[in-house]
Design a protein around this motif. Structure first.
Motif, PDB file in Angstrom:
ATOM      1  N   SER A  48       9.054  -6.935  -3.871  1.00  0.00           N
ATOM      2  CA  SER A  48       7.616  -7.198  -3.850  1.00  0.00           C
ATOM      3  C   SER A  48       6.950  -6.090  -3.053  1.00  0.00           C
ATOM      4  O   SER A  48       7.576  -5.426  -2.225  1.00  0.00           O
ATOM      5  N   VAL A  49       5.672  -5.863  -3.327  1.00  0.00           N
ATOM      6  CA  VAL A  49       4.913  -4.776  -2.723  1.00  0.00           C
ATOM      7  C   VAL A  49       3.734  -5.349  -1.951  1.00  0.00           C
ATOM      8  O   VAL A  49       3.034  -6.234  -2.458  1.00  0.00           O
ATOM      9  N   HIS A  50       3.513  -4.848  -0.733  1.00  0.00           N
ATOM     10  CA  HIS A  50       2.375  -5.272   0.074  1.00  0.00           C
ATOM     11  C   HIS A  50       1.785  -4.074   0.798  1.00  0.00           C
ATOM     12  O   HIS A  50       2.444  -3.042   0.960  1.00  0.00           O
ATOM     13  N   TYR A  51       0.537  -4.242   1.237  1.00  0.00           N
ATOM     14  CA  TYR A  51      -0.176  -3.183   1.940  1.00  0.00           C
ATOM     15  C   TYR A  51      -0.568  -3.657   3.331  1.00  0.00           C
ATOM     16  O   TYR A  51      -0.975  -4.808   3.505  1.00  0.00           O
ATOM     17  N   VAL A  52      -0.444  -2.757   4.299  1.00  0.00           N
ATOM     18  CA  VAL A  52      -0.765  -3.093   5.687  1.00  0.00           C
ATOM     19  C   VAL A  52      -1.668  -1.997   6.244  1.00  0.00           C
ATOM     20  O   VAL A  52      -1.434  -0.801   6.010  1.00  0.00           O
ATOM     21  N   LYS A 131     -11.011   0.895  -1.178  1.00  0.00           N
ATOM     22  CA  LYS A 131     -10.108   0.293  -2.153  1.00  0.00           C
ATOM     23  C   LYS A 131      -8.817  -0.179  -1.482  1.00  0.00           C
ATOM     24  O   LYS A 131      -8.260  -1.212  -1.860  1.00  0.00           O
ATOM     25  N   PHE A 132      -8.354   0.571  -0.477  1.00  0.00           N
ATOM     26  CA  PHE A 132      -7.157   0.143   0.238  1.00  0.00           C
ATOM     27  C   PHE A 132      -7.429  -1.160   0.983  1.00  0.00           C
ATOM     28  O   PHE A 132      -6.597  -2.086   0.968  1.00  0.00           O
ATOM     29  N   ALA A 133      -8.591  -1.241   1.624  1.00  0.00           N
ATOM     30  CA  ALA A 133      -8.955  -2.466   2.344  1.00  0.00           C
ATOM     31  C   ALA A 133      -9.025  -3.651   1.390  1.00  0.00           C
ATOM     32  O   ALA A 133      -8.642  -4.774   1.742  1.00  0.00           O
ATOM     33  N   GLU A 134      -9.492  -3.426   0.167  1.00  0.00           N
ATOM     34  CA  GLU A 134      -9.563  -4.499  -0.818  1.00  0.00           C
ATOM     35  C   GLU A 134      -8.162  -4.953  -1.232  1.00  0.00           C
ATOM     36  O   GLU A 134      -7.919  -6.142  -1.439  1.00  0.00           O
ATOM     37  N   LEU A 135      -7.237  -3.981  -1.355  1.00  0.00           N
ATOM     38  CA  LEU A 135      -5.860  -4.335  -1.671  1.00  0.00           C
ATOM     39  C   LEU A 135      -5.262  -5.232  -0.591  1.00  0.00           C
ATOM     40  O   LEU A 135      -4.590  -6.225  -0.881  1.00  0.00           O
ATOM     41  N   VAL A 136      -5.500  -4.860   0.663  1.00  0.00           N
ATOM     42  CA  VAL A 136      -4.995  -5.662   1.777  1.00  0.00           C
ATOM     43  C   VAL A 136      -5.586  -7.069   1.749  1.00  0.00           C
ATOM     44  O   VAL A 136      -4.886  -8.068   1.973  1.00  0.00           O
ATOM     45  N   LYS A 137      -6.869  -7.154   1.449  1.00  0.00           N
ATOM     46  CA  LYS A 137      -7.583  -8.434   1.493  1.00  0.00           C
ATOM     47  C   LYS A 137      -7.157  -9.374   0.371  1.00  0.00           C
ATOM     48  O   LYS A 137      -7.076 -10.603   0.575  1.00  0.00           O
ATOM     49  N   THR A 138      -6.884  -8.841  -0.804  1.00  0.00           N
ATOM     50  CA  THR A 138      -6.653  -9.690  -1.978  1.00  0.00           C
ATOM     51  C   THR A 138      -5.189  -9.946  -2.276  1.00  0.00           C
ATOM     52  O   THR A 138      -4.870 -10.746  -3.160  1.00  0.00           O
ATOM     53  N   GLN A 139      -4.274  -9.292  -1.579  1.00  0.00           N
ATOM     54  CA  GLN A 139      -2.855  -9.439  -1.899  1.00  0.00           C
ATOM     55  C   GLN A 139      -2.316 -10.814  -1.489  1.00  0.00           C
ATOM     56  O   GLN A 139      -2.887 -11.513  -0.648  1.00  0.00           O
ATOM     57  N   LYS A 140      -1.184 -11.176  -2.102  1.00  0.00           N
ATOM     58  CA  LYS A 140      -0.499 -12.417  -1.777  1.00  0.00           C
ATOM     59  C   LYS A 140       0.912 -12.091  -1.332  1.00  0.00           C
ATOM     60  O   LYS A 140       1.647 -11.392  -2.027  1.00  0.00           O
ATOM     61  N   TRP A 141       1.290 -12.599  -0.172  1.00  0.00           N
ATOM     62  CA  TRP A 141       2.623 -12.363   0.355  1.00  0.00           C
ATOM     63  C   TRP A 141       3.588 -13.436  -0.148  1.00  0.00           C
ATOM     64  O   TRP A 141       3.196 -14.528  -0.519  1.00  0.00           O
ATOM     65  N   GLY A 142       4.863 -13.072  -0.131  1.00  0.00           N
ATOM     66  CA  GLY A 142       5.906 -14.059  -0.395  1.00  0.00           C
ATOM     67  C   GLY A 142       6.243 -14.260  -1.846  1.00  0.00           C
ATOM     68  O   GLY A 142       6.977 -15.169  -2.194  1.00  0.00           O
ATOM     69  N   GLU A 143       5.715 -13.406  -2.735  1.00  0.00           N
ATOM     70  CA  GLU A 143       6.032 -13.521  -4.153  1.00  0.00           C
ATOM     71  C   GLU A 143       6.970 -12.389  -4.547  1.00  0.00           C
ATOM     72  O   GLU A 143       6.560 -11.247  -4.679  1.00  0.00           O
ATOM     73  N   LEU A 152       1.604  -5.315  -7.711  1.00  0.00           N
ATOM     74  CA  LEU A 152       0.786  -4.212  -7.226  1.00  0.00           C
ATOM     75  C   LEU A 152      -0.631  -4.599  -6.850  1.00  0.00           C
ATOM     76  O   LEU A 152      -1.269  -3.912  -6.074  1.00  0.00           O
ATOM     77  N   ASN A 153      -1.173  -5.649  -7.440  1.00  0.00           N
ATOM     78  CA  ASN A 153      -2.593  -5.972  -7.250  1.00  0.00           C
ATOM     79  C   ASN A 153      -3.486  -4.813  -7.666  1.00  0.00           C
ATOM     80  O   ASN A 153      -4.593  -4.653  -7.198  1.00  0.00           O
ATOM     81  N   THR A 154      -2.991  -3.964  -8.518  1.00  0.00           N
ATOM     82  CA  THR A 154      -3.755  -2.841  -9.046  1.00  0.00           C
ATOM     83  C   THR A 154      -3.073  -2.376 -10.311  1.00  0.00           C
ATOM     84  O   THR A 154      -1.898  -2.668 -10.520  1.00  0.00           O
ATOM     85  N   ILE A 155      -3.788  -1.679 -11.166  1.00  0.00           N
ATOM     86  CA  ILE A 155      -3.186  -1.154 -12.368  1.00  0.00           C
ATOM     87  C   ILE A 155      -3.558   0.300 -12.512  1.00  0.00           C
ATOM     88  O   ILE A 155      -4.515   0.780 -11.940  1.00  0.00           O
TER      89      ILE A 155
END
Length: 396
Positions: A48-52, A131-143, A152-155
């Motif tokens: 899984s991919v996440h942003y910090v 856009k990076f801040a939006e990725l952090v805000k909208t992502q879901k952890w644990g999947e 990715l929460n992005t395409i």
């Protein structure tokens, strides 16, 4: 240098996991605008991919993994200034990619190796802080994912639906520390001339119905060659036009030239020009890297041949529009290995407006009237290309 580590608060996966995967190989290629990380496994990994934020990091969570490749194989480079990896709790591991600037993954997928096991491929591109801040805000952890872009929460731009607007990326060559050539009489730097032409061309294109022009640079700033390409792709550009005004040792040569991309140059002059233009990155401390064959499609993928056909069609339309109106060099459509033309999915040309080494060309390049004339003809050529593409759906 990457660090093999066990994350605090967790026991190593190898202590409890019965059969952890083995990551037996790794490599990274790229530059300050886009980079690719490839890791080889002896089995198929879940991930899984996440942003910090603070600093910007990309976190890759994996199923239980033992890392068995030399640390130097995943030394930080390109978009990443630090790379760490190691085991977490029972049955899991993690890779942390710390970026030099905001990034996002345009591809993250598991692919089967021909000889042994699987590889995890991560393609990163620069993005904006917003856009990076939006990725952090909208992502879901644990999947945990099983191998595609779902995490990715992005395409990628090529996966996005087109909104019907024909987008033209207008690239003013050089800029910032890279002044380019200079006029033989006035010493006017090439970067000023290309920016003036780019702004006027963009203005005229934006007056056309159904067309939107974007400038890769709007002021005297340096952009790497890769940044120019990435900015065009992120804008979902349908065309990429890079404007230049070079110099030659033979001061008698003058006229406009249109270049398209080719691994083999059409002639010595084209080869020499491409070599000089490709040195732009080195002037600012960047280096052009040659990717390993396995990951070369970060620059040129399977769509290149089709894209090249459209690039040549555009070049021919520009030459035809200029004939009898704008002075052209002999054999005005030439080709060479220009790095800035390597967008794999955007028809691209490099237009030499004229040569600053020739006094007559220099006068024209500094003339408001001539700039208006040339950009008008170029706009007409672009519109004919667009209208033909929309009408026929095939090669313009």
């Amino acid at each position: 240098m990457p660090m093999l580590l066990t994350f605090p608060g967790f026991v190593a996966a190898t202590e409890k996991a019965e059969d952890p995967l083995l990551a037996f190989g790794a490599r990274i290629v790229g530059d300050d605008a886009r980079s690719r990380v490839v890791i080889d496994f002896d089995g198929k990994p879940d991930f899984s991919v996440h942003y910090v934020e603070s600093p910007e990091r990309v976190v890759i969570d994996l199923s239980a993994t033992a890392f068995g490749f030399p640390p130097a194989d995943l030394a930080a480079r390109g978009l990443f200034k630090d790379i760490r990896y190691g085991t977490m709790g029972e049955g899991s591991a993690r890779i942390v990619l710390t970026a030099i600037r905001p990034v996002h993954l345009v591809m993250a997928e598991v692919q089967k190796n021909e000889e042994k096991g699987y590889r995890l491929v991560l393609d990163a591109e620069m993005t904006t802080r917003e856009k990076f801040a939006e990725l952090v805000k909208t992502q879901k952890w644990g999947e945990v994912q099983e191998g595609t872009n779902a995490a990715l929460n992005t395409i990628s731009p090529e996966d996005q639906g087109h909104d019907g607007v024909f987008v033209v990326a207008v690239d003013a060559g050089h800029g910032g520390i890279d002044a380019g050539a200079s006029g033989s009489s006035t010493k006017t730097p090439e970067k000023e001339i290309t920016l003036a032409f780019a702004k006027e061309l963009a203005e005229k294109l934006n007056r056309q119905p159904g067309v939107k022009a974007m400038l890769t640079r709007t002021n005297d700033s340096f952009l790497s060659l890769s940044e120019r390409v990435v900015l065009a792709r992120q804008s979902k550009a349908d065309l990429f036009i890079s404007l230049h005004a070079d110099t030659l040792g033979q001061k008698g040569i003058r006229g406009a030239t249109v270049y398209t991309l080719s691994d083999t140059a059409s002639d010595r002059m084209a080869a020499a020009l491409a070599a000089r233009e490709n040195l732009s990155d080195q002037l600012a401390g960047y280096s052009i890297e040659v990717p390993q064959p396995e990951v070369a499609d970060i620059l040129l993928d399977l769509t290149r041949r089709e894209t090249q056909a459209f690039s040549i069609a555009l070049a021919n339309r520009v030459v035809k529009s200029f004939e009898g109106q704008i002075g052209l060099i002999n054999n005005p459509h030439r080709y060479a290995g220009f790095q800035v033309l390597r967008a794999p999915d955007i028809p691209s040309i490099l237009l030499e407006l004229g040569f600053l080494s020739n006094e007559e060309d220099e006068k024209l390049l500094l003339s408001d009237e001539w700039r208006d004339r040339l950009t008008t003809l170029l706009t007409e050529a672009i519109m004919r290309y667009r209208n033909s593409a929309l009408a026929g759906g095939g090669e313009p």
